[in-house]
Design a protein around this motif. Structure first.
Motif, PDB file in Angstrom:
ATOM      1  N   LYS A  16       0.810  -1.215   0.000  1.00  0.00           N
ATOM      2  CA  LYS A  16       0.000   0.000   0.000  1.00  0.00           C
ATOM      3  C   LYS A  16       0.847   1.269   0.000  1.00  0.00           C
ATOM      4  O   LYS A  16       0.361   2.345   0.307  1.00  0.00           O
ATOM      5  CB  LYS A  16      -0.942   0.001   1.215  1.00  0.00           C
ATOM      6  N   THR A  18       2.125   3.192  -2.369  1.00  0.00           N
ATOM      7  CA  THR A  18       1.666   4.287  -3.223  1.00  0.00           C
ATOM      8  C   THR A  18       0.405   4.913  -2.675  1.00  0.00           C
ATOM      9  O   THR A  18       0.274   6.142  -2.621  1.00  0.00           O
ATOM     10  CB  THR A  18       1.434   3.774  -4.658  1.00  0.00           C
ATOM     11  N   GLU A  19      -0.546   4.088  -2.266  1.00  0.00           N
ATOM     12  CA  GLU A  19      -1.810   4.603  -1.728  1.00  0.00           C
ATOM     13  C   GLU A  19      -1.562   5.513  -0.528  1.00  0.00           C
ATOM     14  O   GLU A  19      -2.150   6.589  -0.407  1.00  0.00           O
ATOM     15  CB  GLU A  19      -2.704   3.430  -1.329  1.00  0.00           C
ATOM     16  N   GLY A  57      -4.624   2.839 -14.123  1.00  0.00           N
ATOM     17  CA  GLY A  57      -4.315   2.694 -12.710  1.00  0.00           C
ATOM     18  C   GLY A  57      -5.544   2.798 -11.830  1.00  0.00           C
ATOM     19  O   GLY A  57      -6.536   3.455 -12.172  1.00  0.00           O
ATOM     20  N   HIS A 183       4.415   0.161 -14.009  1.00  0.00           N
ATOM     21  CA  HIS A 183       3.177   0.027 -13.222  1.00  0.00           C
ATOM     22  C   HIS A 183       2.706   1.411 -12.780  1.00  0.00           C
ATOM     23  O   HIS A 183       3.536   2.250 -12.392  1.00  0.00           O
ATOM     24  CB  HIS A 183       3.446  -0.848 -11.996  1.00  0.00           C
ATOM     25  N   ASP A 185       1.461   2.379 -10.078  1.00  0.00           N
ATOM     26  CA  ASP A 185       1.878   2.643  -8.700  1.00  0.00           C
ATOM     27  C   ASP A 185       3.321   3.113  -8.616  1.00  0.00           C
ATOM     28  O   ASP A 185       3.664   3.920  -7.752  1.00  0.00           O
ATOM     29  CB  ASP A 185       1.734   1.384  -7.852  1.00  0.00           C
ATOM     30  N   GLY A 189       3.638   6.600  -6.899  1.00  0.00           N
ATOM     31  CA  GLY A 189       4.337   6.589  -5.619  1.00  0.00           C
ATOM     32  C   GLY A 189       5.590   7.435  -5.643  1.00  0.00           C
ATOM     33  O   GLY A 189       5.896   8.167  -4.694  1.00  0.00           O
ATOM     34  N   ARG A 258       2.701  -6.512  -5.522  1.00  0.00           N
ATOM     35  CA  ARG A 258       1.871  -5.417  -6.039  1.00  0.00           C
ATOM     36  C   ARG A 258       0.866  -5.910  -7.065  1.00  0.00           C
ATOM     37  O   ARG A 258      -0.286  -5.511  -7.067  1.00  0.00           O
ATOM     38  CB  ARG A 258       2.765  -4.325  -6.666  1.00  0.00           C
ATOM     39  N   HIS A 263      -4.284  -4.776  -9.169  1.00  0.00           N
ATOM     40  CA  HIS A 263      -3.638  -5.569  -8.110  1.00  0.00           C
ATOM     41  C   HIS A 263      -4.275  -6.949  -7.965  1.00  0.00           C
ATOM     42  O   HIS A 263      -4.431  -7.458  -6.853  1.00  0.00           O
ATOM     43  CB  HIS A 263      -3.703  -4.822  -6.760  1.00  0.00           C
TER      44      HIS A 263
END
Length: 298
Positions: A16, A18-19, A57, A183, A185, A189, A258, A263
């Protein structure tokens, strides 16, 4: 900064990462602790696969990027302007603070004439010219995908237009995000980290450690089969695919945790060997992608 000294909110849950980083960036922008940055996305010699990957994404998604995190100034594929107006929009950012993200390789042959990205009045603007002008002035330059990082498929043999990675034409540091494609992310990120803290911790090849520190082999769910010497002899077998040509042992990236397409899956889970698309030298250095004769004579 070494990886051992690296402290960040996502460290406990790298899936998680990047989130968490993007949410913090959004919060700090809303609370005026940091400002939105201007972002230029420049497409050079390639397939546009990275901007497509970014558009696909999820959590965070592309809309989040362009509305919450950045002032999205330009993209070859997404710009509404055409002709000279598009080139004016692109180069007018020079003099302001901006981050340059580049996908695609830089074509060098004949001064880059084989990669024309637009026309400014009567002048044909090459990718080589654009990346040099913008790359010299950007606060950060991010090479997004294999072609931008090291030439990738665009520079594969026989490389008729003499394609190279972005860092080969700029006399400055370029943050590398190799992958075919990158990706969403990895880019989101990295961008969020830059907004929050500045340059992320990088390895010796300028890849962010938060994504590129560990080989696929070291995280592979089939690693126990490798350790016990149980190898697949054909596609579809659920054991280690090392002897089918899997490039997981030499590829540093976090695909096992990932995954892709929201995902939900990744090549090895779908019984396909890793082809090393996130490793320098792809595709030439990773071929053949699948081999059925590596166990001959054993």
């Amino acid at each position: 900064m070494s990886e051992g000294n690296f402290k960040c909110p996502y460290q406990e849950n790298k899936l998680k990462s990047t989130e968490i980083l993007v949410a913090r960036a959004k919060s700090d922008i809303v609370n005026r602790k940091i400002e939105k940055t201007n972002l230029v996305w420049l497409e050079l010699n390639g397939c546009s696969g990275n901007i497509i990957s970014l558009l696909n994404g999820q959590n965070p998604d592309f809309q989040y990027l362009i509305t919450q995190m950045t002032n999205f100034i330009y993209s070859n594929s997404l710009a509404s302007a055409e002709g000279s107006q598009a080139m004016d929009d692109l180069f007018d950012i020079i003099g302001s603070d901006f981050i340059l993200a580049v996908e695609g390789a830089v074509s060098l042959k004949d001064d880059g004439i084989y990669n024309i990205i637009g026309r400014q009045k009567e002048h044909a603007v090459t990718g080589l010219e654009a990346v040099k002008k913008l790359g010299e002035k950007a606060a950060y330059v991010i090479a997004v995908g294999a072609c931008a990082a090291h030439g990738g498929v665009s520079a594969a043999r026989p490389n008729p237009t003499e394609c190279v990675g972005v860092h080969k034409v700029l006399e400055r540091e370029v943050i590398q995000l190799p992958g075919c494609p990158c990706h969403p992310d990895w880019f989101m990120g990295t961008l969020a980290y830059i907004l929050l803290y500045g340059e992320p911790p990088l390895d010796s090849r300028n890849r962010p450690l938060m994504f590129y520190s560990t080989t696929i082999h070291d995280r592979c769910p089939r690693r126990s089969y490798f350790d016990r010497g149980i190898f697949a002899s054909k596609l579809g077998e659920k054991t280690c695919m090392f002897k089918l040509g899997c490039r997981g042992p030499v590829t540093r990236i976090d695909c096992p945790i990932r995954q892709w397409n929201g995902h939900v899956n990744w090549p090895i889970e779908d019984d396909s060997p890793c082809i090393g698309c996130a490793q320098f030298g792809f595709p030439d250095a990773m071929e053949p992608f699948i081999s059925f004769d590596t166990t001959k004579g054993e």
